[in-house]
Design a protein around this motif. Structure first.
Motif, PDB file in Angstrom:
ATOM      1  N   ASP A 137       1.160   3.934  -3.297  1.00  0.00           N
ATOM      2  CA  ASP A 137       0.257   5.055  -2.819  1.00  0.00           C
ATOM      3  C   ASP A 137       0.896   6.197  -3.705  1.00  0.00           C
ATOM      4  O   ASP A 137       2.077   6.604  -3.457  1.00  0.00           O
ATOM      5  N   LYS A 139      -3.107   8.654   0.123  1.00  0.00           N
ATOM      6  CA  LYS A 139      -4.490   8.080   0.807  1.00  0.00           C
ATOM      7  C   LYS A 139      -4.176   6.968   1.575  1.00  0.00           C
ATOM      8  O   LYS A 139      -5.017   6.520   2.436  1.00  0.00           O
ATOM      9  N   LYS A 140      -3.295   6.122   0.975  1.00  0.00           N
ATOM     10  CA  LYS A 140      -3.322   4.540   1.497  1.00  0.00           C
ATOM     11  C   LYS A 140      -2.036   4.620   2.350  1.00  0.00           C
ATOM     12  O   LYS A 140      -1.916   3.595   3.080  1.00  0.00           O
ATOM     13  N   LYS A 141      -1.230   5.678   2.458  1.00  0.00           N
ATOM     14  CA  LYS A 141       0.107   5.430   3.471  1.00  0.00           C
ATOM     15  C   LYS A 141      -0.152   5.349   4.761  1.00  0.00           C
ATOM     16  O   LYS A 141       0.474   4.426   5.519  1.00  0.00           O
ATOM     17  N   LEU A 176       0.896  -1.176   0.141  1.00  0.00           N
ATOM     18  CA  LEU A 176      -0.010  -0.022  -0.072  1.00  0.00           C
ATOM     19  C   LEU A 176       0.786   1.181  -0.124  1.00  0.00           C
ATOM     20  O   LEU A 176       0.429   2.203  -0.673  1.00  0.00           O
ATOM     21  N   LEU A 216      -2.760   3.934   6.181  1.00  0.00           N
ATOM     22  CA  LEU A 216      -3.495   2.431   6.479  1.00  0.00           C
ATOM     23  C   LEU A 216      -2.312   1.437   6.306  1.00  0.00           C
ATOM     24  O   LEU A 216      -2.208   0.628   7.112  1.00  0.00           O
TER      25      LEU A 216
END
Length: 205
Positions: A12, A16-18, A8, A20
């Motif tokens: 990324d 936005k996914k960092k 992720l 998580l």
């Protein structure tokens, strides 16, 4: 989870996914650390001296002191609880031993705001004092009520071997119950708390 987290983060593009991915990696490292600690202390299950030490902490006062001092030294209640859970894997820790240590851990965790307030202003010191005050009141009230009830009813679960889940459950229940109790006792506690604030204010002038 660590692998998914890494994927992720690397894939990324918009940021936005960092977060998580970082959460998944952190959780995986935490679980690996817990597993490593559990494996490391497993040989202690056959150590008679270690069993005798744990038996000593069944005394509520000694258990609370041990939990408070140990948590204050490592300055992390999460790590302290995790270590206790790892030790529970030895099968030598009954609920009667784990409970007072958990109560002490909740007092020891106040070392973080206390240390943070050393170089802070007067308001920071008041917040640290209030944190310690509230935790000590919560532990005292719950411990007195619980051990009086245990003395009368002799709770059977106190002799059951503690598990990682039961330790987490006890820790959570303590914080919920202490919050509910302190909310009800707030009108009676506010005056001593104000006195404590006034004393801290005078000492820091």
């Amino acid at each position: 989870m660590a692998f998914i987290g890494i994927v992720l983060i690397f894939l990324d593009k918009d940021g936005k996914k960092k977060n998580l991915g970082s959460i998944l990696i952190g959780f995986a490292i935490l679980m690996y650390g817990m597993e490593t600690m559990s494996s490391a202390v497993e040989p202690l299950s056959e150590n008679e001296a270690f069993a005798n030490i744990l038996l000593m902490f069944s005394n509520p006062i000694l258990g609370v002191l041990a939990g408070a001092v140990f948590t204050a030294v490592i300055q992390s209640s999460s790590a302290s609880v995790g270590i206790l859970q790892a030790l529970a894997a030895t099968g030598l820790i009954p609920i009667s031993t784990a409970l007072p240590i958990i109560l002490g851990q909740n007092i020891g965790t106040t070392i973080t705001p206390i240390l943070s307030s050393i170089n802070g202003n007067t308001d920071a010191k008041r917040v640290a004092l209030a944190c310690l005050y509230i935790k000590m009141i919560g532990v005292a009230v719950i411990a007195v009520i619980f051990y009086i009830m245990h003395g009368v009813l002799d709770f059977a679960f106190m002799h059951v071997t503690a598990s990682a889940f039961s330790i987490a459950l006890l820790h959570t229940l303590f914080n919920i119950l202490s919050t509910l109790i302190l909310v009800q006792l707030f009108p009676f506690l506010i005056s001593p708390l104000l006195y404590a604030f006034i004393i801290s204010f005078i000492l820091n002038q």
